[in-house]
Design an enzyme around this catalytic site. Structure first.
Site, short mmCIF file in Angstrom:
data_model
loop_
_atom_site.label_atom_id
_atom_site.label_comp_id
_atom_site.label_asym_id
_atom_site.label_seq_id
_atom_site.Cartn_x
_atom_site.Cartn_y
_atom_site.Cartn_z
N HIS A 47 -7.39 9.55 -2.37
CA HIS A 47 -6.90 9.43 -0.99
C HIS A 47 -7.88 10.00 0.03
O HIS A 47 -8.07 9.45 1.12
CB HIS A 47 -5.54 10.13 -0.88
CG HIS A 47 -4.67 9.62 0.22
ND1 HIS A 47 -3.30 9.54 0.10
CD2 HIS A 47 -4.94 9.18 1.46
CE1 HIS A 47 -2.79 9.05 1.22
NE2 HIS A 47 -3.77 8.84 2.06
N TYR A 99 3.24 9.97 0.72
CA TYR A 99 4.15 9.39 1.71
C TYR A 99 5.62 9.71 1.40
O TYR A 99 6.52 9.43 2.18
CB TYR A 99 3.98 7.86 1.81
CG TYR A 99 2.58 7.41 2.20
CD1 TYR A 99 1.67 8.28 2.80
CD2 TYR A 99 2.15 6.11 1.98
CE1 TYR A 99 0.39 7.88 3.14
CE2 TYR A 99 0.87 5.68 2.33
CZ TYR A 99 0.00 6.58 2.90
OH TYR A 99 -1.27 6.16 3.24
N LYS A 109 -2.21 6.10 -4.36
CA LYS A 109 -3.34 7.01 -4.10
C LYS A 109 -3.10 8.38 -4.70
O LYS A 109 -1.96 8.90 -4.67
CB LYS A 109 -3.56 7.16 -2.59
CG LYS A 109 -3.61 5.84 -1.85
CD LYS A 109 -3.95 5.98 -0.39
CE LYS A 109 -3.69 4.68 0.34
NZ LYS A 109 -2.30 4.53 0.81
N ASP A 127 0.85 -1.19 0.00
CA ASP A 127 0.00 0.00 0.00
C ASP A 127 0.89 1.24 0.00
O ASP A 127 1.62 1.48 0.96
CB ASP A 127 -0.91 0.01 1.24
CG ASP A 127 -1.87 1.19 1.18
OD1 ASP A 127 -2.84 1.10 0.41
OD2 ASP A 127 -1.62 2.21 1.86
N1 LIG Z 1 -5.87 6.10 3.26
C1 LIG Z 1 -5.41 6.78 4.30
O1 LIG Z 1 -5.77 7.95 4.52
C2 LIG Z 1 -4.44 6.11 5.23
C3 LIG Z 1 -4.22 6.67 6.49
C4 LIG Z 1 -3.34 6.02 7.35
C5 LIG Z 1 -2.70 4.87 6.96
N2 LIG Z 1 -2.90 4.37 5.68
C6 LIG Z 1 -2.19 3.13 5.22
O2 LIG Z 1 -2.34 2.14 6.22
C7 LIG Z 1 -1.05 1.69 6.64
C8 LIG Z 1 -1.10 1.26 8.09
O3 LIG Z 1 -1.53 2.28 8.94
P1 LIG Z 1 -0.55 3.06 9.94
O4 LIG Z 1 0.80 3.09 9.36
O5 LIG Z 1 -1.25 4.33 10.28
O6 LIG Z 1 -0.58 2.23 11.28
P2 LIG Z 1 -0.48 0.70 11.76
O7 LIG Z 1 -0.14 -0.20 10.64
O8 LIG Z 1 -1.69 0.46 12.56
O9 LIG Z 1 0.74 0.81 12.76
C9 LIG Z 1 2.04 1.03 12.30
C10 LIG Z 1 2.91 1.26 13.52
O10 LIG Z 1 2.90 0.08 14.33
C11 LIG Z 1 4.22 -0.40 14.52
N3 LIG Z 1 4.11 -1.87 14.39
C12 LIG Z 1 4.04 -2.59 13.26
N4 LIG Z 1 3.92 -3.91 13.53
C13 LIG Z 1 3.93 -4.00 14.87
C14 LIG Z 1 3.84 -5.11 15.76
N5 LIG Z 1 3.74 -6.37 15.30
N6 LIG Z 1 3.86 -4.86 17.09
C15 LIG Z 1 3.98 -3.58 17.57
N7 LIG Z 1 4.06 -2.49 16.77
C16 LIG Z 1 4.04 -2.71 15.43
C17 LIG Z 1 5.05 0.25 13.45
O11 LIG Z 1 6.35 0.52 13.87
P3 LIG Z 1 7.66 -0.09 13.13
O12 LIG Z 1 7.61 0.34 11.69
O13 LIG Z 1 8.79 0.51 13.90
O14 LIG Z 1 7.55 -1.57 13.29
C18 LIG Z 1 4.32 1.57 13.23
O15 LIG Z 1 4.76 2.54 14.17
C19 LIG Z 1 -0.18 2.93 6.38
O16 LIG Z 1 1.20 2.63 6.44
C20 LIG Z 1 -0.69 3.35 5.03
O17 LIG Z 1 -0.16 2.52 4.03
C21 LIG Z 1 -3.78 4.96 4.84
#
Ligand SMILES: NC(=O)c1ccc[n+]([C@@H]2O[C@H](COP(=O)([O-])OP(=O)(O)OC[C@H]3O[C@@H](n4cnc5c(N)ncnc54)[C@H](OP(=O)(O)O)[C@@H]3O)[C@@H](O)[C@H]2O)c1
Length: 375
Positions: A177, A117, A144, A112
């Site tokens: 997005h 980003y 996006k 994704d």
């Molecule tokens: N469409 C939108 O508006 C939108 C908005 C937000 C996000 N997104 C997409 O969704 C993806 C995921 O969302 P997100 O990045 O907000 O948050 P998330 O995936 O819920 O959390 C990511 C965070 O959790 C940590 N993490 C990952 N695996 C872990 C585990 N097994 N145990 C503990 N901590 C862990 C990561 O740190 P480390 O990297 O240090 O492991 C990072 O700080 C984004 O990267 C993006 O691609 C889209």
């Protein structure tokens, strides 16, 4: 939208290489098509044809692992792996090794991405290497359209820029997005007015969606979809869409379950991707925010299964028939976040998780754009 299970083998070479944020991102602190299954494009009754085992095309063979994966069939007929790697806040220097390891070592088949980003060029360098060892069509790649490129004549250019940066000929999925447009001003992806609110531009979602649809006709994208769309936005879009959105990507975790929106999308044959499925711990800015990964109910369920809280959250997401895209750049978490196909949450456990609803958003534009988007 249909759910399919599959295991496929990958020949993995241990000799393979392994292992700028914008103001927008700063504010946020506050096989794709495995050949063993072929589907018709029928919207309601996909025809499933089973064949043999998929062998990937790595150049060097040293060990064979079997990676289980499940797929959702989009209304376009494409198969979307239910776990993908998120890349928001993956620093440019770190994202390449993570993408390589995810695809070449850990069995990920779904990425994704997003232009905002600010790491698509680095992901592209990694993909060029990865696709010298495996087939492009074995990976489902999403990107996006940013809000400053909503004007119809900018949509094709924005998509082509992403394709150039990612070193791809096509995207599997391209999402709007956010459901709002902002003015384009000197490449600033977070234009603000004197009141510090986002500088909106008067472009309707219909104008942008029609330009998105054209991308499929140009062969630049296989499916188009949306992100952060509420049900009224979707209902309006569906009234004129010649090509229906294949996916709505929204924030989902036990503290923000949005069950009615999920059910509505699924009833409309729009697949739902859960972003921030771990509660986006890297974005937490306030001490008063609840941390879903530290919830004792989730820890208890994890202990009962010999799994981690993150694995319970991701398992919960896929048992809701949503697609989860956890972000990590750490090898051990890459492995753990995809090891969720060997246990099942019981009805009692899912009921306990349902009871955790707090309607808490970790990603809320009110906090950075001053727009009550979700109110
Ligand atoms: N469409 C939108 O508006 C939108 C908005 C937000 C996000 N997104 C997409 O969704 C993806 C995921 O969302 P997100 O990045 O907000 O948050 P998330 O995936 O819920 O959390 C990511 C965070 O959790 C940590 N993490 C990952 N695996 C872990 C585990 N097994 N145990 C503990 N901590 C862990 C990561 O740190 P480390 O990297 O240090 O492991 C990072 O700080 C984004 O990267 C993006 O691609 C889209």
């Amino acid at each position: 939208m249909r759910w399919l299970q599959n295991s496929f083998s990958c020949n993995v070479s241990f000799s393979s290489e392994t292992s700028s944020r914008s103001r927008y991102n700063d504010c946020h602190r506050s096989p794709a098509t495995p050949p063993i299954i072929a589907l018709s494009s029928s919207r309601t009754i996909p025809r499933i044809v089973r064949g043999g085992t998929l062998k990937s095309s790595f150049a060097t063979i040293s060990t064979i692992f079997t990676y289980p994966m499940e797929y959702i069939t989009l209304h376009t007929g494409a198969l979307m792996p239910v776990v993908g790697l998120g890349t928001w806040q993956a620093a440019p220097a770190e994202v390449g090794p993570a993408v390589r390891a995810a695809l070449l070592e850990h069995g990920y088949r779904h990425l994704d991405c997003a232009s905002v980003y600010h790491n698509e060029p680095e992901i592209g360098l990694a993909l060029r290497d990865v696709f010298s060892r495996m087939k492009r069509q074995d990976v489902f790649i999403t990107s996006k359209l940013w809000i400053t490129a909503h004007q119809p004549d900018r949509v094709v250019a924005a998509c082509k820029k992403t394709l150039h940066d990612l070193q791809l000929e096509y995207l599997d999925l391209y999402l709007m997005h956010w459901g709002l447009a902002a003015v384009e001003r000197d490449g600033d992806d977070d234009p603000r007015g004197s009141d510090n609110r986002l500088l909106r531009e008067s472009i309707s979602l219909r104008q942008t969606w029609e330009a998105m649809q054209a991308l499929t006709r140009l062969g630049l994208v296989r499916s188009v979809g949306v992100a952060n769309f509420t049900s009224p936005m979707l209902i309006d879009l569906l009234s004129y869409a010649a090509i229906r959105p294949a996916v709505n990507q929204i924030e989902l975790h036990p503290y923000l379950q949005q069950s009615r929106l999920v059910e509505f999308c699924q009833s409309e044959n729009i697949a739902v991707t859960a972003y921030s499925p771990l509660g986006s711990p890297g974005s937490l800015t306030r001490a008063d925010q609840p941390v879903v990964l530290q919830d004792p109910v989730i820890s208890g369920i994890a202990a009962a299964h010999g799994k981690t809280p993150a694995q319970v959250l991701l398992r919960w997401a896929i048992q809701r028939q949503t697609i989860a895209i956890p972000k990590t750049i750490r090898p051990e978490r890459l492995a753990a976040n995809i090891a969720i196909f060997d246990f099942t949450l019981s009805a009692t456990e899912r009921s306990a998780l349902a009871g955790l609803e707090r309607r808490h958003r970790y990603v809320d534009p009110w906090e950075w754009w001053g727009i009550p988007y979700f109110d």
